[in-house]
Design a protein around this motif. Structure first.
Motif, PDB file in Angstrom:
ATOM      1  N   VAL A 165       0.831  -1.198   0.000  1.00 17.16           N
ATOM      2  CA  VAL A 165       0.000   0.000   0.000  1.00 17.16           C
ATOM      3  C   VAL A 165       0.871   1.257   0.000  1.00 17.16           C
ATOM      4  CG1 VAL A 165      -1.648   1.316   1.414  1.00 17.16           C
ATOM      5  CG2 VAL A 165      -2.030  -1.115   0.945  1.00 17.16           C
ATOM      6  N   TYR A 166       1.957   1.236   0.747  1.00 15.59           N
ATOM      7  CA  TYR A 166       2.870   2.393   0.764  1.00 15.59           C
ATOM      8  C   TYR A 166       3.392   2.671  -0.651  1.00 15.59           C
ATOM      9  CZ  TYR A 166       6.519   5.593   2.274  1.00 15.59           C
ATOM     10  OH  TYR A 166       7.302   6.717   2.443  1.00 15.59           O
ATOM     11  N   GLY A 167       3.747   1.617  -1.366  1.00 14.05           N
ATOM     12  CA  GLY A 167       4.210   1.781  -2.742  1.00 14.05           C
ATOM     13  C   GLY A 167       3.136   2.370  -3.628  1.00 14.05           C
ATOM     14  N   MET A 168       1.898   1.896  -3.489  1.00  7.23           N
ATOM     15  CA  MET A 168       0.794   2.432  -4.279  1.00  7.23           C
ATOM     16  C   MET A 168       0.545   3.906  -3.950  1.00  7.23           C
ATOM     17  SD  MET A 168      -2.018  -0.676  -4.196  1.00  7.23           S
ATOM     18  CE  MET A 168      -3.090   0.042  -5.461  1.00  7.23           C
ATOM     19  N   ILE A 169       0.611   4.255  -2.668  1.00  2.98           N
ATOM     20  CA  ILE A 169       0.372   5.639  -2.262  1.00  2.98           C
ATOM     21  C   ILE A 169       1.498   6.533  -2.768  1.00  2.98           C
ATOM     22  CG2 ILE A 169       0.209   7.202  -0.271  1.00  2.98           C
ATOM     23  CD1 ILE A 169      -1.331   4.930   1.172  1.00  2.98           C
ATOM     24  N   THR A 170       2.730   6.067  -2.685  1.00  2.00           N
ATOM     25  CA  THR A 170       3.862   6.844  -3.197  1.00  2.00           C
ATOM     26  C   THR A 170       3.684   7.130  -4.683  1.00  2.00           C
ATOM     27  OG1 THR A 170       5.351   5.913  -1.543  1.00  2.00           O
ATOM     28  CG2 THR A 170       6.370   6.874  -3.497  1.00  2.00           C
ATOM     29  N   GLN A 171       3.327   6.106  -5.455  1.00  2.00           N
ATOM     30  CA  GLN A 171       3.094   6.301  -6.885  1.00  2.00           C
ATOM     31  C   GLN A 171       1.942   7.266  -7.123  1.00  2.00           C
ATOM     32  OE1 GLN A 171       2.391   2.380  -8.409  1.00  2.00           O
ATOM     33  NE2 GLN A 171       4.554   1.808  -8.357  1.00  2.00           N
ATOM     34  N   GLY A 172       0.891   7.142  -6.332  1.00  3.75           N
ATOM     35  CA  GLY A 172      -0.261   8.033  -6.465  1.00  3.75           C
ATOM     36  C   GLY A 172       0.095   9.474  -6.177  1.00  3.75           C
ATOM     37  N   VAL A 173       0.824   9.707  -5.092  1.00  2.00           N
ATOM     38  CA  VAL A 173       1.260  11.069  -4.763  1.00  2.00           C
ATOM     39  C   VAL A 173       2.088  11.633  -5.919  1.00  2.00           C
ATOM     40  CG1 VAL A 173       2.814  12.407  -3.257  1.00  2.00           C
ATOM     41  CG2 VAL A 173       1.131  10.844  -2.249  1.00  2.00           C
ATOM     42  N   ASP A 174       3.057  10.863  -6.368  1.00  2.00           N
ATOM     43  CA  ASP A 174       3.916  11.332  -7.453  1.00  2.00           C
ATOM     44  C   ASP A 174       3.125  11.632  -8.723  1.00  2.00           C
ATOM     45  OD1 ASP A 174       6.094  11.171  -5.754  1.00  2.00           O
ATOM     46  OD2 ASP A 174       6.796   9.244  -6.537  1.00  2.00           O
ATOM     47  N   SER A 175       2.071  10.858  -8.979  1.00  2.00           N
ATOM     48  CA  SER A 175       1.273  11.078 -10.189  1.00  2.00           C
ATOM     49  C   SER A 175       0.490  12.386 -10.125  1.00  2.00           C
ATOM     50  CB  SER A 175       0.336   9.899 -10.429  1.00  2.00           C
ATOM     51  OG  SER A 175      -0.763   9.915  -9.539  1.00  2.00           O
ATOM     52  N   TRP A 176       0.167  12.855  -8.933  1.00  3.26           N
ATOM     53  CA  TRP A 176      -0.579  14.104  -8.780  1.00  3.26           C
ATOM     54  C   TRP A 176       0.313  15.341  -8.862  1.00  3.26           C
ATOM     55  CZ3 TRP A 176      -5.563  15.362  -8.987  1.00  3.26           C
ATOM     56  CH2 TRP A 176      -6.494  14.336  -8.874  1.00  3.26           C
ATOM     57  N   LEU A 177       1.604  15.194  -8.601  1.00  4.08           N
ATOM     58  CA  LEU A 177       2.486  16.364  -8.473  1.00  4.08           C
ATOM     59  C   LEU A 177       2.466  17.271  -9.695  1.00  4.08           C
ATOM     60  CD1 LEU A 177       5.552  14.874  -6.580  1.00  4.08           C
ATOM     61  CD2 LEU A 177       3.604  16.162  -5.652  1.00  4.08           C
ATOM     62  N   ARG A 178       2.396  16.722 -10.888  1.00  3.45           N
ATOM     63  CA  ARG A 178       2.424  17.569 -12.090  1.00  3.45           C
ATOM     64  C   ARG A 178       1.174  18.426 -12.232  1.00  3.45           C
ATOM     65  NH1 ARG A 178       1.381  12.321 -15.310  1.00  3.45           N
ATOM     66  NH2 ARG A 178       3.365  11.870 -14.352  1.00  3.45           N
ATOM     67  N   TYR A 179       0.105  18.056 -11.517  1.00  2.10           N
ATOM     68  CA  TYR A 179      -1.142  18.813 -11.604  1.00  2.10           C
ATOM     69  C   TYR A 179      -1.314  19.811 -10.464  1.00  2.10           C
ATOM     70  CZ  TYR A 179      -1.999  15.084 -14.856  1.00  2.10           C
ATOM     71  OH  TYR A 179      -1.869  14.205 -15.911  1.00  2.10           O
ATOM     72  N   LEU A 180      -0.366  19.804  -9.558  1.00  2.00           N
ATOM     73  CA  LEU A 180      -0.452  20.694  -8.403  1.00  2.00           C
ATOM     74  C   LEU A 180       0.492  21.848  -8.589  1.00  2.00           C
ATOM     75  CD1 LEU A 180      -0.479  17.922  -5.647  1.00  2.00           C
ATOM     76  CD2 LEU A 180      -2.434  18.972  -6.783  1.00  2.00           C
TER      77      LEU A 180
END
Length: 144
Positions: free
Chosen positions: A129-144
């Protein structure tokens, strides 16, 4: 521009605070308020021990976290709300229909998957789950 980002799960002791603290780390120089809450929060509780340990292993201190119950006002005040599961998104839209345009699945930019709840499971589930959350956070960064 997103100034207030809210992450949401059920208990607010594993997934949503992990996402909150990872966002805090990656967005530290930016003027963005990050918070988390739970649809059925264990209000006042600290993070799950294993979740907090994983953050610590990556140089993040989550000791200050205390679980909070999600309210309609939190949904209205946030600029972006990220739910860990599709059912969380649906529940938040029911709770505050007027906020529906800013509520998304956390994994939106990847596969749109639910992030499974590791609560009361073995360390391997938390690692996954930590890996999935890390990937998810990183995927949002370009939109923030």
């Amino acid at each position: 521009m997103f100034k207030r980002i809210l992450t949401v799960c059920i208990g607010n002791i594993c997934r949503s605070p992990t996402a909150e603290y990872l966002f805090r780390q990656r967005l530290a120089p930016r003027d963005i308020q990050l918070s988390s809450a739970g649809l059925g929060a264990l209000a006042g509780h600290s993070m799950d021990t294993t979740a907090m340990q994983l953050l610590a292993e990556h140089g993040i201190d989550g000791a200050a976290h205390r679980a909070r119950q999600l309210t309609p006002a939190m949904l209205r005040e946030a600029d972006l709300v990220l739910g860990m599961e599709k059912s969380h998104v649906d529940a938040m839209v029911r709770l505050a229909p007027e906020a529906s345009g800013k509520i998304f699945i956390f994994d939106k930019w990847l596969q749109g998957r639910d992030i499974p709840d590791p609560y009361r499971q073995q360390r391997v589930a938390f690692d996954h789950v930590y890996g999935m959350i890390t990937q998810g956070v990183d995927s949002w960064l370009r939109y923030l």
